[in-house]
Motif scaffolding. Sequence first.
Motif, PDB file in Angstrom:
ATOM      1  N   SER A 185     -33.123  17.132 -39.748  1.00  0.00           N
ATOM      2  CA  SER A 185     -32.611  15.752 -39.706  1.00  0.00           C
ATOM      3  C   SER A 185     -32.156  15.323 -41.091  1.00  0.00           C
ATOM      4  CB  SER A 185     -33.688  14.781 -39.226  1.00  0.00           C
ATOM      5  OG  SER A 185     -33.993  15.056 -37.902  1.00  0.00           O
ATOM      6  N   GLU A 186     -32.876  15.775 -42.099  1.00  0.00           N
ATOM      7  CA  GLU A 186     -32.473  15.436 -43.468  1.00  0.00           C
ATOM      8  C   GLU A 186     -31.359  16.332 -43.963  1.00  0.00           C
ATOM      9  OE1 GLU A 186     -36.614  13.984 -45.234  1.00  0.00           O
ATOM     10  OE2 GLU A 186     -35.555  15.429 -46.530  1.00  0.00           O
ATOM     11  N   LEU A 187     -31.470  17.598 -43.638  1.00  0.00           N
ATOM     12  CA  LEU A 187     -30.519  18.590 -44.158  1.00  0.00           C
ATOM     13  C   LEU A 187     -29.112  18.375 -43.601  1.00  0.00           C
ATOM     14  CD1 LEU A 187     -30.414  21.157 -45.924  1.00  0.00           C
ATOM     15  CD2 LEU A 187     -30.899  22.484 -43.859  1.00  0.00           C
ATOM     16  N   GLN A 188     -29.045  18.032 -42.330  1.00  0.00           N
ATOM     17  CA  GLN A 188     -27.764  17.737 -41.678  1.00  0.00           C
ATOM     18  C   GLN A 188     -26.747  18.881 -41.699  1.00  0.00           C
ATOM     19  OE1 GLN A 188     -26.482  14.320 -40.742  1.00  0.00           O
ATOM     20  NE2 GLN A 188     -28.501  13.460 -40.928  1.00  0.00           N
ATOM     21  N   PRO A 189     -27.158  20.104 -41.412  1.00  0.00           N
ATOM     22  CA  PRO A 189     -26.140  21.154 -41.300  1.00  0.00           C
ATOM     23  C   PRO A 189     -25.388  20.965 -39.981  1.00  0.00           C
ATOM     24  CG  PRO A 189     -28.247  22.020 -40.618  1.00  0.00           C
ATOM     25  CD  PRO A 189     -28.494  20.590 -41.020  1.00  0.00           C
ATOM     26  N   ASP A 190     -24.274  21.656 -39.844  1.00  0.00           N
ATOM     27  CA  ASP A 190     -23.540  21.567 -38.576  1.00  0.00           C
ATOM     28  C   ASP A 190     -24.263  22.338 -37.485  1.00  0.00           C
ATOM     29  OD1 ASP A 190     -20.955  20.141 -39.360  1.00  0.00           O
ATOM     30  OD2 ASP A 190     -21.276  21.600 -40.956  1.00  0.00           O
ATOM     31  N   ALA A 191     -24.815  23.468 -37.872  1.00  0.00           N
ATOM     32  CA  ALA A 191     -25.520  24.298 -36.885  1.00  0.00           C
ATOM     33  C   ALA A 191     -26.559  25.147 -37.594  1.00  0.00           C
ATOM     34  CB  ALA A 191     -24.523  25.200 -36.153  1.00  0.00           C
ATOM     35  N   ALA A 192     -27.497  25.651 -36.821  1.00  0.00           N
ATOM     36  CA  ALA A 192     -28.471  26.613 -37.350  1.00  0.00           C
ATOM     37  C   ALA A 192     -28.883  27.508 -36.192  1.00  0.00           C
ATOM     38  CB  ALA A 192     -29.693  25.899 -37.936  1.00  0.00           C
ATOM     39  N   ILE A 193     -29.190  28.740 -36.527  1.00  0.00           N
ATOM     40  CA  ILE A 193     -29.639  29.717 -35.518  1.00  0.00           C
ATOM     41  C   ILE A 193     -30.878  30.408 -36.088  1.00  0.00           C
ATOM     42  CG2 ILE A 193     -27.367  30.180 -34.487  1.00  0.00           C
ATOM     43  CD1 ILE A 193     -27.164  32.616 -36.397  1.00  0.00           C
TER      44      ILE A 193
END
Length: 419
Positions: A218-226
Amino acid sequence: MPASASQLDLSDPLAHYREQFYLPGGRIYFDGNSLGLLCRAAERAVLETLQQWKELAIEGWTAAEPDWFHLTEQLAAQLCRIVCAPDHSITLTGSTTLHLQQVLATLYCRDDPRCSILIDSTAFPTDRYAVAGFLRSQGLDPSVHLLEVPVDAAGLLQEDAIAAALTQGVQMAVLPSVVFTTGQLLDLQAITSVAAGHDVRICWDCSHSVGVVPLNLSELQPDAAIWCTYKYLNGGPGSVAAMYLHPRWHDLPPGLAGWFGADKSRQFRMEHELVPAVGAGRLQLGTPHVLSLAALRGSLQLIEAAGVERMRQKSLQLTARLRQLLHEHLPDAGFVCATPEADHRRGGHLAIRHPLARQLSLMLRSRGFVPDFREPDLLRIAPSPLYSRFSDCDDLVVEIGRILAAGFEAVDLAQSLVT
Ligand SMILES: Cc1ncc(COP(=O)(O)O)c(C=O)c1O
């Protein structure tokens, strides 16, 4: 005077989790970054699911507790808590590789004149293959459009170099939170912010961090993560992976579509047009792997109870101790520590280079220790905070010392064919 291993084990607030795990044949296991061990809760959950299958058959989809139809959503909610992600931003449907293909197919935009995708030169092969394959599927030549950030002379990635590379015609970046070889932890926040500043869509491969390094998506706000779930999350061999999609992309149609990505309330209307589920749920493909999810359901209970923050504290202590012991007791053994020393640059494992790492790994295995070897000269040691003890680290270093003192003549050639 530094604390002894037995003092540390006695005062370890996570020590009691060890008895929840099956330790293979009494061996001392340092390979949790490849395959985490089976815990009793996972075993129970799988056995319960088999029983449900036996007793309920098809009705398990609705009548099992928890019901199989919503099992993915239940686990996704658990994972949202573990990696501090907003509701509905995670789903689980296939392997990490498939999830990366899904993220690329969903987020990559053909109309953007910036065609390239950035990875790093240490990328795990599947990430590289997936990106190259995806580019080819778009009619693009990977030798032109797959860009790589190189490592520095110490074999480490530099955040500055990544930031600089994010500007050159790059539309997307796929990077590891923790590098699978060296165990280097990247500055996720700095890189994600630079990517956002250049409007580059970033996908973090968090396979080597989830369950051992706290993440706050929520803080990092990347577009996606796997990430895969069979390492520090102990979900079992080949367990269903997870993927996160930022809420800003929740209205996009899934790049790869399947009927389990449909809105659950109308999935069985069998409509010709897919009406997608809310959030990342729309990225699901086919029927969930219920038995695999069951094991993960059990193991995640333990992860939540232990708390990743506490696991991180212990993990850092374990890898710091290993490093210190190697340095103090075997200063002339020819080891080069490939993992950065600073806590904020280190993931869950310690990687050491040695010209005879392969033989050393085999000798250790033959003596009841299970580290992991990666070509050409890397010994990876991953103490897991839920089942490793400080005394295991001490014992490992003593054993390495013994092997080095005795020489390597005893290595069985037949065994050296086994990786
Ligand atoms: C960084 C990373 N990504 C991906 C994978 C594996 O992907 P999959 O689960 O699809 O086999 C691994 C496996 O070790 C890995 O270390």
